[in-house]
Write a protein that holds these residues in place. Structure first.
Motif, short mmCIF file in Angstrom:
data_model
loop_
_atom_site.label_atom_id
_atom_site.label_comp_id
_atom_site.label_asym_id
_atom_site.label_seq_id
_atom_site.Cartn_x
_atom_site.Cartn_y
_atom_site.Cartn_z
N PRO A 28 49.85 7.11 -24.84
CA PRO A 28 49.56 5.71 -24.53
C PRO A 28 50.78 4.95 -23.99
CG PRO A 28 48.62 6.32 -26.65
CD PRO A 28 49.48 7.47 -26.23
N GLY A 29 51.96 5.28 -24.50
CA GLY A 29 53.16 4.59 -24.03
C GLY A 29 54.37 5.31 -24.58
N ALA A 30 55.51 5.14 -23.90
CA ALA A 30 56.71 5.86 -24.35
C ALA A 30 57.23 5.25 -25.65
CB ALA A 30 57.76 5.79 -23.26
N GLY A 31 57.80 6.08 -26.50
CA GLY A 31 58.45 5.57 -27.72
C GLY A 31 57.49 5.44 -28.87
N LEU A 32 56.81 4.31 -28.93
CA LEU A 32 55.95 4.01 -30.09
C LEU A 32 54.74 4.92 -30.20
CD1 LEU A 32 55.90 1.91 -32.36
CD2 LEU A 32 54.58 0.41 -30.86
N TYR A 33 54.25 5.42 -29.07
CA TYR A 33 52.99 6.18 -29.08
C TYR A 33 53.16 7.58 -28.47
CZ TYR A 33 50.97 1.50 -29.75
OH TYR A 33 50.65 0.25 -30.22
N PRO A 34 53.74 8.51 -29.22
CA PRO A 34 54.04 9.83 -28.64
C PRO A 34 52.87 10.81 -28.63
CG PRO A 34 54.90 9.69 -30.87
CD PRO A 34 54.27 8.35 -30.59
N HIS A 35 51.77 10.50 -29.36
CA HIS A 35 50.69 11.48 -29.52
C HIS A 35 49.54 11.22 -28.56
CE1 HIS A 35 52.91 12.52 -33.15
NE2 HIS A 35 52.86 11.25 -33.51
N GLN A 36 48.46 12.02 -28.72
CA GLN A 36 47.25 11.75 -27.94
C GLN A 36 46.29 10.95 -28.82
OE1 GLN A 36 44.74 15.12 -26.68
NE2 GLN A 36 44.03 13.90 -24.92
N TRP A 37 45.75 9.86 -28.28
CA TRP A 37 44.77 9.05 -29.02
C TRP A 37 43.42 9.17 -28.32
CZ3 TRP A 37 49.73 7.73 -30.16
CH2 TRP A 37 50.00 7.16 -31.42
N LEU A 38 42.36 9.21 -29.17
CA LEU A 38 41.01 9.45 -28.63
C LEU A 38 40.60 8.47 -27.54
CD1 LEU A 38 37.88 10.01 -30.96
CD2 LEU A 38 37.74 9.28 -28.64
N TRP A 68 37.18 18.97 -35.08
CA TRP A 68 37.10 19.56 -36.43
C TRP A 68 35.88 20.47 -36.52
CZ3 TRP A 68 39.07 16.67 -41.31
CH2 TRP A 68 40.36 16.18 -41.05
N HIS A 69 35.89 21.37 -37.51
CA HIS A 69 34.75 22.29 -37.67
C HIS A 69 33.46 21.54 -37.96
CE1 HIS A 69 37.47 25.56 -37.34
NE2 HIS A 69 38.15 25.22 -38.42
N ASN A 70 33.57 20.35 -38.55
CA ASN A 70 32.35 19.58 -38.83
C ASN A 70 31.89 18.74 -37.63
OD1 ASN A 70 34.29 17.62 -38.81
ND2 ASN A 70 34.05 16.99 -40.94
N GLY A 71 32.65 18.78 -36.54
CA GLY A 71 32.25 18.06 -35.32
C GLY A 71 33.07 16.83 -35.02
N MET A 72 33.84 16.35 -36.01
CA MET A 72 34.61 15.12 -35.77
C MET A 72 35.65 15.32 -34.65
SD MET A 72 36.98 12.77 -38.31
CE MET A 72 38.47 13.76 -38.31
N ILE A 73 35.77 14.32 -33.80
CA ILE A 73 36.93 14.28 -32.90
C ILE A 73 37.90 13.31 -33.55
CG2 ILE A 73 37.76 13.82 -30.55
CD1 ILE A 73 35.63 15.87 -30.33
N PRO A 74 39.10 13.78 -33.88
CA PRO A 74 40.04 12.91 -34.59
C PRO A 74 40.62 11.83 -33.69
CG PRO A 74 41.08 14.98 -34.05
CD PRO A 74 39.65 15.11 -33.61
N HIS A 75 41.09 10.76 -34.30
CA HIS A 75 41.60 9.67 -33.46
C HIS A 75 42.98 9.97 -32.90
CE1 HIS A 75 44.44 7.75 -36.26
NE2 HIS A 75 44.50 6.67 -35.52
N MET A 76 43.69 10.93 -33.53
CA MET A 76 45.00 11.31 -32.96
C MET A 76 45.16 12.82 -32.98
SD MET A 76 47.45 8.73 -35.06
CE MET A 76 49.05 9.20 -34.44
N VAL A 77 45.66 13.35 -31.86
CA VAL A 77 46.07 14.75 -31.82
C VAL A 77 47.59 14.70 -31.84
CG1 VAL A 77 45.90 16.92 -30.58
CG2 VAL A 77 44.12 15.18 -30.29
N LEU A 78 48.19 15.28 -32.88
CA LEU A 78 49.62 15.06 -33.09
C LEU A 78 50.48 16.04 -32.30
CD1 LEU A 78 49.24 14.46 -36.92
CD2 LEU A 78 49.47 12.74 -35.13
#
Ligand code: GLC
Length: 441
Positions: A28-38, A68-78
């Protein structure tokens, strides 16, 4: 805006998306948001689809790898890097048997913008390519929608519940903060508040470097959000345990409005590839459209979120009241009423609309995150809804104002509704991506 101005803004937006490109996704942005967000990645993919549909597809596929195995898409992929070990340890997705084997993720979800992104990418592809794109993602998309109903609509009422404000994407939105504070606070948060130790907590916050004082959550609010996350983790993100301990759960208006639209997209995708959606899922989908109307309050003429356990509407006005326009399932009459509210009420229509809470609200602060500022993704959703309900003029005006804000202040994370000045992270991905989309349509 002249064609040359348009071209240079689009070029600048593409640079932002290139600058935030990581290994397989866009941060989402450099620094504060290094991961993938849904939902960030979904908005990013919508922008990318206009000039690089292949990268847009990769963005979505990277997200799907974290299912996830139950089908959830998580809000962050770390992110896997050493520098982000603390974040992975914070979430510990491995405490749940349902978490994916090879990826570290968060343990909650975010508004289901996935189907919209998939369809928008599809619209940029030739028919045969579109079909194979839809076929590639269909099963996982169905599993996600099934998870939403199986786990988050335990009483089969049609509305899904959310368990953390982060699931709504609007972290400190007032209805959630007010419900949160009406729950029993942890003793240590009460102690921090009593001893006024929150300034000490602030020193350790990642977002402390942001320029304007008071533009993020207070440290007490931030601690309360962490405490909820901590409790969810202790329950291994297991929804039965969470509900049986009557933890915070809300049927969020914005989330469910987005779900209604996502369901429609899912049906369209299935039709195009000649697949039959599972009968049980179809039944749930049909219930949601009618259930959304239970969130309408005739006395104030607005929609609200609802407490899952008590079924009480949480009557605090926010921008979410306009999201049923995006859902597309409400009557034309109701949509006209909402469009009228947006057009004529000054509190929802300051110089740069749409503020995340009305300007006369006790929560309003022009720079404080989801308690006042204008966010490009919210405007985009409302513009899309207005257009589909035939309010072309209002949609065009909102679009013009949104672009004016970006021209004035750049691709900021959020903007003041009074003067359009920018706040939060600079070069924010979804602001750039949705600017591309608004300028390309
Ligand atoms: C903040 C926003 C959320 C967004 C995330 C990444 O937490 O509130 O909506 O997804 O940042 O940009």
């Amino acid at each position: 805006m002249s064609p040359d101005d348009k071209t240079s803004i689009v070029d600048a937006a593409k640079k932002v998306l290139d600058g935030n490109a990581r290994d397989g996704y866009t941060a989402p942005g450099a620094g504060l948001y290094p991961h993938q967000w849904l939902w960030d990645s979904c908005f990013v993919a919508i922008g990318l689809s206009h000039y690089d549909p292949e990268r847009a597809q990769k963005e979505i596929l990277h997200l799907l790898k974290s299912q996830w195995h139950n089908g959830m898409i998580p809000h962050m992929v770390l992110d896997e890097g050493l520098a982000h070990r603390a974040d992975r340890e914070f979430w510990r997705s491995y405490v749940s048997y349902d978490s994916p084997d090879k990826v570290a993720t968060s343990g909650i979800t975010q508004p289901p913008m996935l189907a919209e992104a998939i369809v928008r990418i599809g619209a940029r592809l030739k028919k045969a390519e579109r079909r194979s794109w839809f076929l590639k993602v269909y099963k996982q998309l169905v599993a996600y929608h099934q998870w939403l109903y199986n786990e988050r609509d335990p009483h089969q009422e049609g509305l899904t519940l959310q368990v953390h404000p982060w699931e709504t994407g609007m972290d400190n939105t007032p209805p959630w903060m007010s419900e949160l504070h009406s729950h029993q606070q942890n003793w240590w948060i009460r102690l921090v508040a009593k001893l006024r130790l929150d300034s000490v907590v602030t020193i350790f916050r990642r977002d402390r470097h942001l320029a304007l004082p008071g533009e993020r959550l207070s440290s007490i609010d931030a601690l309360a959000l962490y405490a909820v996350q901590h409790r969810l983790r202790r329950k291994q993100y297991n929804i039965d345990k969470i509900i049986s301990h009557s933890m915070l759960s809300i049927e969020d208006l914005a989330f469910n409005s987005i779900l209604v639209r996502a369901n429609q997209h899912l049906k369209d995708i299935a039709k195009e590839i000649r697949e039959e959606l599972p009968e049980e899922l179809l039944q749930s989908i049909n219930k949601t459209e009618a259930a959304l109307d239970q969130l309408w309050d005739p006395y104030t003429g607005q929609y609200y979120s609802r407490n899952f356990a008590s079924h009480d509407l949480i009557k605090i006005s926010t921008i979410a009241t306009f999201l049923p326009l995006y859902a597309g399932s409400i009557t034309k009459e109701r949509a006209d009423q909402l469009a009228g509210l947006l057009k004529t009420s000054k509190r929802f229509h300051p110089r740069f609309p749409v503020p995340t809470v009305p300007t006369d609200s006790k929560y309003f602060n022009e720079h404080r995150y989801w308690q006042g500022p204008v966010w490009m993704n919210m405007n985009w959703l409302i513009i899309d809804g207005l257009e589909r309900y035939g309010h072309k003029e209002l949609a065009a005006k909102l679009k013009e104002k949104s672009l004016e804000m970006v021209e004035k202040s750049g691709f900021c994370e959020y903007f003041s509704p009074h003067d359009g000045s920018g706040a939060g992270v600079k070069n924010f991905s979804w602001t750039a991506a949705l600017t591309i989309d608004l300028l390309s349509n």
